[in-house]
Design an enzyme around this catalytic site. Structure first.
Site: not given
Ligand code: CP
Ligand code: NVA
Length: 301
Positions: A101, A128, A131, A218, A258, A286
């Site tokens: 990530r 993502h 997700q 989101d 998400c 997930r």
């Molecule tokens: N939805 C999601 O990716 O959550 P986290 O940021 O907690 O991993």
């Molecule tokens: N769009 C958000 C998703 C978090 C899971 C971000 O990138 O922070």
């Protein structure tokens, strides 16, 4: 067999995605008891925060018989400037898979290019995909599938929206995106997938949600955009998913997010806690769908 990565939804074909969801559901039901990751280790590189991604990958690896290593960029040399291509080649000598990530999508592509083991995208600024796999599985469970269904996206044309666009392109369902001007999804990604599915961008959330079967939103400021919060609150005024907006959707419609969510911003308390909300099933999925991804990419000996 050449190694395979999962950086974006189109890394799997439509038939492979369907097989992946079937495997995830077998895992969820308890019918699947294999340990395809026995003796294997997943490295999990994080340069951004996480609750769901970190815990679901770590638990999922354990449940498949393997071991997961949490590698914060604050602690590994990557965070002090060691090149990603060196990190990729070194980690490939120890590990059997890497989940990452981070911010720049190109960093994940570089990691995958230099790694000789599967790389899984656990979120970038651009995509993502894990997700959206969980979201699609939730739609399959609660709506029976996505054929003939309409998915509405209300909010930023961000990493989540981009992965929805990719999913519509591969699976062929209708996707309607409502976002304010200036927050559109990537035009090239959009054009590429509009040639494959009915994907529209509108300015009024009502036009996206009317008759939709899944309503998804989101946060307005994603990780890394915290200093834009005030500006974005102004730009996204009118984009809150509330009961009045949900009333326009199909009567059987589900609400997805998400998480983490900002109640009172992109969604009201009554919608996220209401009868149409499936956000905790979505979060649970997930785990199941990522186990299916790991078994598929890392499970062969
Ligand atoms: N939805 C999601 O990716 O959550 P986290 O940021 O907690 O991993
Ligand atoms: N769009 C958000 C998703 C978090 C899971 C971000 O990138 O922070």
């Amino acid at each position: 067999m050449p190694k395979r990565d999962f950086l974006a939804i189109p890394d799997f074909s439509k038939s492979e995605l369907i097989a992946l969801f079937d495997l995830a559901l077998r895992m969820k039901s308890g019918a699947y008891r294999d340990k395809p990751l026995a003796g294997k280790t997943l490295g999990m590189i994080f340069t951004k925060s996480s609750t769901r991604t970190r815990v679901s990958f770590e638990v999922g690896t354990f449940q498949l018989g393997g071991h997961a290593l949490f590698l914060s960029s604050r602690d590994i040399q990557l965070g002090r400037g060691e090149p990603i291509k060196d990190t990729a080649r070194v980690l490939s000598r120890y590990l059997d898979g890497i989940m990452i990530r981070t911010f720049a999508h190109s960093d994940v592509e570089d990691l995958a290019r230099y790694a000789t083991i599967p790389v899984i995208n656990g979120l970038t600024d651009f995509l993502h995909p894990c997700q959206i796999l969980a979201d699609l599985l939730t739609i399959k469970e609660h709506l029976g599938g996505w054929d003939g269904k309409v998915v509405a996206w209300v909010g930023d044309g961000n990493n989540m929206a981009h992965s929805w666009i990719n999913a519509a392109g591969v699976l062929g369902f209708e996707l309607r995106i409502a976002c304010p001007e200036g927050y559109d999804p990537d035009p090239l990604l959009l054009k590429h997938n509009q040639a494959r599915a009915n994907i529209t961008v509108v300015r009024d959330p009502k036009d996206a949600v009317r008759g939709a079967h899944a309503v998804n939103t989101d946060v307005w400021a994603s990780m890394g955009q915290e200093e834009e919060q005030a500006k974005r609150e102004q730009a996204f005024a009118g984009f809150c998913v509330d009961d009045a907006l949900m009333q326009l959707a199909d009567p059987s419609a589900i609400f997805l997010h998400c998480l983490p969510a900002h109640r009172g911003e992109e969604v009201t308390e009554s919608v996220i806690e209401g009868p149409q909300s499936r956000v905790f099933d979505e979060a649970e999925n997930r785990l199941h769908v990522q186990k299916a991804v790991m078994a598929t990419l890392m499970g062969h000996s």
